[in-house]
Design an enzyme around this catalytic site. Structure first.
Site, mmCIF file in Angstrom:
data_model
loop_
_atom_site.group_PDB
_atom_site.id
_atom_site.type_symbol
_atom_site.label_atom_id
_atom_site.label_comp_id
_atom_site.label_asym_id
_atom_site.label_seq_id
_atom_site.Cartn_x
_atom_site.Cartn_y
_atom_site.Cartn_z
ATOM 1 N N SER A 98 0.843 -1.207 0.000
ATOM 2 C CA SER A 98 0.000 0.000 0.000
ATOM 3 C C SER A 98 0.870 1.245 0.000
ATOM 4 O O SER A 98 0.568 2.245 -0.664
ATOM 5 C CB SER A 98 -0.870 0.055 1.252
ATOM 6 O OG SER A 98 -1.520 -1.150 1.454
ATOM 7 N N ARG B 181 1.424 4.302 -2.939
ATOM 8 C CA ARG B 181 1.167 5.717 -2.638
ATOM 9 C C ARG B 181 2.423 6.550 -2.781
ATOM 10 O O ARG B 181 2.357 7.737 -3.093
ATOM 11 C CB ARG B 181 0.568 5.835 -1.240
ATOM 12 C CG ARG B 181 -0.900 5.341 -1.202
ATOM 13 C CD ARG B 181 -1.306 4.974 0.200
ATOM 14 N NE ARG B 181 -2.719 4.657 0.327
ATOM 15 C CZ ARG B 181 -3.273 3.470 0.070
ATOM 16 N NH1 ARG B 181 -2.520 2.479 -0.399
ATOM 17 N NH2 ARG B 181 -4.561 3.255 0.254
ATOM 18 N N GLY C 201 -6.788 -3.391 -7.868
ATOM 19 C CA GLY C 201 -7.997 -2.659 -7.484
ATOM 20 C C GLY C 201 -7.646 -1.373 -6.765
ATOM 21 O O GLY C 201 -8.290 -0.331 -6.955
ATOM 22 N N ARG D 31 -14.472 -6.234 -11.097
ATOM 23 C CA ARG D 31 -14.668 -5.670 -9.758
ATOM 24 C C ARG D 31 -15.492 -4.386 -9.836
ATOM 25 O O ARG D 31 -15.341 -3.582 -10.758
ATOM 26 C CB ARG D 31 -13.305 -5.399 -9.111
ATOM 27 C CG ARG D 31 -12.372 -6.572 -9.238
ATOM 28 C CD ARG D 31 -11.919 -7.214 -7.969
ATOM 29 N NE ARG D 31 -11.255 -6.374 -7.027
ATOM 30 C CZ ARG D 31 -9.936 -6.354 -6.832
ATOM 31 N NH1 ARG D 31 -9.141 -7.076 -7.594
ATOM 32 N NH2 ARG D 31 -9.422 -5.633 -5.888
ATOM 33 N N ASP E 241 -5.370 -9.844 7.599
ATOM 34 C CA ASP E 241 -4.593 -10.597 6.609
ATOM 35 C C ASP E 241 -3.660 -11.614 7.247
ATOM 36 O O ASP E 241 -3.072 -12.439 6.549
ATOM 37 C CB ASP E 241 -3.751 -9.622 5.768
ATOM 38 C CG ASP E 241 -4.627 -8.862 4.774
ATOM 39 O OD1 ASP E 241 -5.692 -9.392 4.397
ATOM 40 O OD2 ASP E 241 -4.251 -7.736 4.394
ATOM 41 N N LYS F 104 -11.765 -13.350 1.009
ATOM 42 C CA LYS F 104 -10.439 -12.874 0.584
ATOM 43 C C LYS F 104 -10.048 -13.638 -0.691
ATOM 44 O O LYS F 104 -10.907 -14.208 -1.353
ATOM 45 C CB LYS F 104 -9.436 -13.101 1.715
ATOM 46 C CG LYS F 104 -9.679 -12.183 2.905
ATOM 47 C CD LYS F 104 -9.073 -10.830 2.628
ATOM 48 C CE LYS F 104 -9.276 -9.870 3.771
ATOM 49 N NZ LYS F 104 -8.688 -8.571 3.489
ATOM 50 N N ARG G 191 -10.563 -18.133 3.462
ATOM 51 C CA ARG G 191 -9.353 -18.459 4.241
ATOM 52 C C ARG G 191 -9.660 -19.324 5.464
ATOM 53 O O ARG G 191 -8.773 -20.028 5.938
ATOM 54 C CB ARG G 191 -8.629 -17.174 4.650
ATOM 55 C CG ARG G 191 -7.871 -16.603 3.466
ATOM 56 C CD ARG G 191 -6.964 -15.463 3.847
ATOM 57 N NE ARG G 191 -6.159 -15.098 2.687
ATOM 58 C CZ ARG G 191 -5.659 -13.893 2.460
ATOM 59 N NH1 ARG G 191 -5.879 -12.913 3.327
ATOM 60 N NH2 ARG G 191 -4.929 -13.662 1.389
ATOM 61 N N ARG H 81 -1.032 -16.232 0.936
ATOM 62 C CA ARG H 81 -0.841 -16.267 2.401
ATOM 63 C C ARG H 81 -1.045 -17.673 2.966
ATOM 64 O O ARG H 81 -0.416 -18.058 3.946
ATOM 65 C CB ARG H 81 -1.782 -15.284 3.078
ATOM 66 C CG ARG H 81 -1.476 -13.848 2.687
ATOM 67 C CD ARG H 81 -2.014 -12.864 3.696
ATOM 68 N NE ARG H 81 -2.127 -11.544 3.105
ATOM 69 C CZ ARG H 81 -1.115 -10.688 2.949
ATOM 70 N NH1 ARG H 81 0.101 -11.017 3.343
ATOM 71 N NH2 ARG H 81 -1.314 -9.512 2.395
#
Ligand code: NAP
Length: 741
Positions: A328, A332, A400, A428, A621, A648, A652, A694
């Site tokens: 993330s 940015r 996304g 999406r 997560d 997710k 999960r 994950r």
């Protein structure tokens, strides 16, 4: 099975060479037309086509071919088009669809206008982006267009039914059809096809004129051969193309000449900085393009490649490591760096597919970005108003986050833009950002049900709003705050539950004030961003695997450096500590508005707990690997209030429960969580990760306490979120090997 109904009764091909012949053969093979007839100025070529089974009938004249046809395809060299159209015209029945395959489109439209007066409703220019250096009907190949693109450039008055038929015809030949304007087609092709051909012709000609020409060709390596392959293309055809696309080609030649001159000067002046900048920019762009051009979804592309992890049981975790940067924050850092005044240097950038797509999109909007090179990126900010109109749609791969953040940013630009993504991103919903942006005055068009592509109309004056988010979403919040930078007055967003606040923190890091009051964040438009240096924190979600690994493996002592400690993300540390983990936090500091720290983890006897529900959103997560910790703990661990885990990348809860069961660990699944009795033996076995990165990494961690070998299937996506996981896990003590990378 019933025979498919052909789309056309009678297709007439005028000019039976490589492209006309290949199209005829593909149409026949796929039964897309009842009869395929062809005329060629050399009748024997048409007869040869008939003999080879490329066509049904050889016509002796254009009149014979066109009469009675409901589809006419002009497949002659572009310079011959106008005279052929004039011969076709008297025999063309009303309603017959007329199309072509020529490599330049303005010239075809010009020829149509001079013969027919206008581009009528039934005339649709086309261009298959497929070919070869061969020519003539003998080289016709019905598979030529499979998995290639065909560009159609319909006019404003084109009959949509005819466009649909023609689209289905090409799709029936295996192609993907795109539509664009004539001018855009010619610009794009001048750059991507015509200029490279010109350079190849010119380079080979130059070298052939050198004194040592025989040696040059004799010793030429594979690179030279690949690069100059297209110089073997048909000279007449290319002569036609350059003359008929003159203006667009001249523009791109001038641009290229300037850049070539700049490189010449750099070499003459020993200017290594310029050379390295240009080469590294080109390398990054090439890598990005090849993924885009493969036309594949990033993720699908990777998961087609089957990767399997093999793990030996046992081991201890020791070392001093830094896991890859936070995704993330990587995203940015590029966005705000591009909009800032000055040069922003980023270290620890996550070189994942998503952040690379963001980076490329800014390059497409005129921002100079060097790297990424081992996590280092240098962004030459253009200022808040400095972005330029991209030449085409911005392709955001699978991201996304990128699409939602970009929509806020682009809604406020003076130029139009279009955002596209891969197949999964295209499904999406984007209404959740488009709707509030429209309330601010943005003009955005989406495909059906609010899905991408997003077409954003530039030049709108936005006004700040107060928005109460119906669903907690950091992406929606960030999108609106970015639009707010350009809006009149204040834009504020209220969130129903805490979400990640990386955008707010990074805006502050770039010197842009964000007013925060409880659940409300607001910005006022009209400010500027100042470039900064960002050392992207290591991703706590990636660190979590190592926190659990060192906690459960005996005799471990592992240090993780520079880990992001954003309060909205640290639930995994709180939960592990409640379970008795030994995690020491030191060297706490702030970078670019984000808190970071070093973490030292040593083995501990974990105990089962009832996970506090208020920690669930802060560790959402990290639960897969926390389940492994729970299985190794003493006593029972109970998770509630985590229904979101079921939607997710995989369900999960269920997928982890199935994987644990495959290793002999019992659990009880509940609608919103799971109960894991601790202290069970983890056996060996085979686990399916369902393509969820994950899950795959969590079971790799489980091997440290297992008693048998573990095989984990479907692990290709690990490389997206955690490049280098296998090597790092191995170097710290997990006995892992990967097959299929
Ligand atoms: P090709 O193999 O040379 O075929 C063209 C055919 O048209 C030849 O058989 C030619 O006959 C015939 N022809 C020329 N003038 C004619 C006329 N006045 N009336 C009837 N037939 C005539 O060339 P191609 O590669 O198929 O190219 C055809 C078109 O496709 C061109 O517009 C080209 O720009 C476009 N295109 C080519 C490629 C590629 O890679 N080759 C890719 C995409 C689009 P002769 O042999 O007697 O000249």
């Amino acid at each position: 099975m019933a025979e498919p109904t052909p789309i056309f009764q009678r297709m007439a091909v005028i000019g039976l060479g490589l492209i006309g012949g290949s199209m005829a053969a593909a149409v026949r093979q796929n039964r897309l037309a009842g009869t395929v007839v062809a005329f060629d100025r050399r009748y024997e070529d048409a007869l040869l086509g008939q003999e080879l089974g490329v066509i049904d009938e050889a016509a002796a004249s254009i009149a014979d071919a066109v009469t009675g046809a409901d589809l006419v395809v002009v497949a002659v060299p572009v310079r011959a088009t106008e005279s052929v159209l004039a011969e076709i015209k008297p025999h063309l029945a009303p309603g017959t669809l007329l199309t072509d395959v020529g490599s330049t489109k303005a010239s075809f439209v010009g020829a149509v206008e001079s013969v027919f007066g206008e581009l009528g409703a039934n005339i649709i220019p086309g261009h298959p982006i497929a070919g070869s250096e061969k020519s003539g009907v003998a080289a016709a190949n019905p598979a030529l267009f499979a998995q290639h693109k065909v560009i159609l450039t319909p006019g404003e008055g084109t009959d949509p039914v005819k466009l649909d038929w023609l689209t289905r015809l090409w799709e029936g030949c295996g192609a993907t059809v795109l539509t664009m304007s004539v001018a855009y087609h010619d610009e794009v092709l001048a750059a991507t096809s015509h200029l490279p051909h010109l350079i190849a012709f010119s380079l080979v000609d130059t070298l052939a004129g050198e004194d040592q020409n025989m040696d040059i060709f004799r010793y030429a390596a594979g690179g030279f051969r690949d690069f100059t392959r297209i110089a073997a293309s048909d000279p007449v055809m290319w002569h036609d193309i350059f003359l008929s696309n003159r203006d667009a080609v001249l523009r791109v030649i001038d641009h290229f000449s300037r850049d070539l001159d700049q490189l010449r000067t750099a070499i003459a002046n020993q200017d290594s900085a310029t050379l390295l900048t240009v080469f590294s920019r080109a390398k990054a762009a090439r890598e990005h393009f090849s993924k885009m051009l493969s036309g594949q979804a990033y993720v699908t592309d990777m998961s087609q490649n089957q990767v399997t992890f093999h793990l030996k049981p046992g081991g201890r975790m020791v070392g001093d490591i830094r896991v890859p940067g936070d995704k993330s924050i990587s995203h940015r850092s590029i966005m705000l760096g591009a909009l800032a005044d000055g040069v922003t240097e980023v270290n620890g950038f996550l070189e994942g597919e998503d952040s690379l797509a963001t980076l490329q999109a800014f390059r497409d909007m005129g921002v100079t970005i060097e790297g990424p090179d081992n996590g280092y990126v240098r962004i030459y900010g253009v200022g808040i108003d400095g972005l330029q109109a991209p030449r085409g749609p911005l392709y955001l791969g699978n991201s996304g986050t990128a699409m939602r953040l970009f929509s806020g940013l682009l809604a406020a630009q003076p130029f139009d833009s279009e955002l596209t993504g891969d197949e999964s991103l295209s499904k999406r919903p984007m209404g959740r950002v488009a709707d509030p942006l429209k309330a601010m005055g943005a003009v955005i068009e989406t495909a059906e049900a609010g899905r991408p592509p997003l077409k954003i109309r530039g030049g709108q004056a936005l006004t700040g709003i107060h928005y109460e988010m119906p669903v907690a979403s950091a992406q929606v919040k960030s999108c609106l705050l970015l639009a707010g930078l350009y809006s009149e007055g204040a834009t504020s967003v209220t969130e129903p539950a805490p979400t990640r606040d990386h955008t707010e923190r990074m805006l502050e890091g770039f010197g842009y004030h964000v007013h925060r009051n409880g659940a409300v964040s607001s910005v006022s438009g009209g400010g500027r961003l100042t470039a900064t240096a960002i050392d992207v924190p290591a991703d706590i979600s990636s660190a979590a695997f190592f926190l659990v690994a060192a906690s459960i493996a005996p005799d471990s002592d592992l240090t993780l450096r520079h880990v992001g400690m954003n309060p909205t993300r640290v639930g995994v540390i709180t939960i592990l500590r409640l379970m008795g983990a030994d995690i020491e936090v030191s060297n706490e500091r702030e970078v670019g508005g984000e808190p970071v720290a070093d973490l030292r983890v040593r083995s501990a006897n974990l105990k089962g707990i009832d996970i506090p529900e208020d920690q669930v959103p802060l560790a959402i997560d990290e639960f897969p690997v926390l389940f492994i910790a729970a299985a190794c703990a003493e006593g029972e661990t109970i998770l509630r209030g985590a229904e979101e885990l079921r939607v997710k990348e995989s369900d999960r809860i269920q997928v982890m429960a199935d994987g644990l069961e495959a290793l002999g660990v019992r659990t009880t699944v509940t609608p919103d969580g799971i109960v894991i009795p601790g202290g069970q033996t983890i056996g060996g076995g085979s686990v399916d990760s369902h393509g969820d990165h994950r899950i795959a990494m969590s079971f790799a961690v489980a091997s440290l306490r297992a008693v048998g070998d573990i095989v984990i299937n479907d692990c290709a996506n690990v490389a997206t979120s955690f490049p280098g996981f296998v090597e790092l896990a191995r170097s710290t003590g997990i006995q892992i090997s990967a097959e299929g990378i």
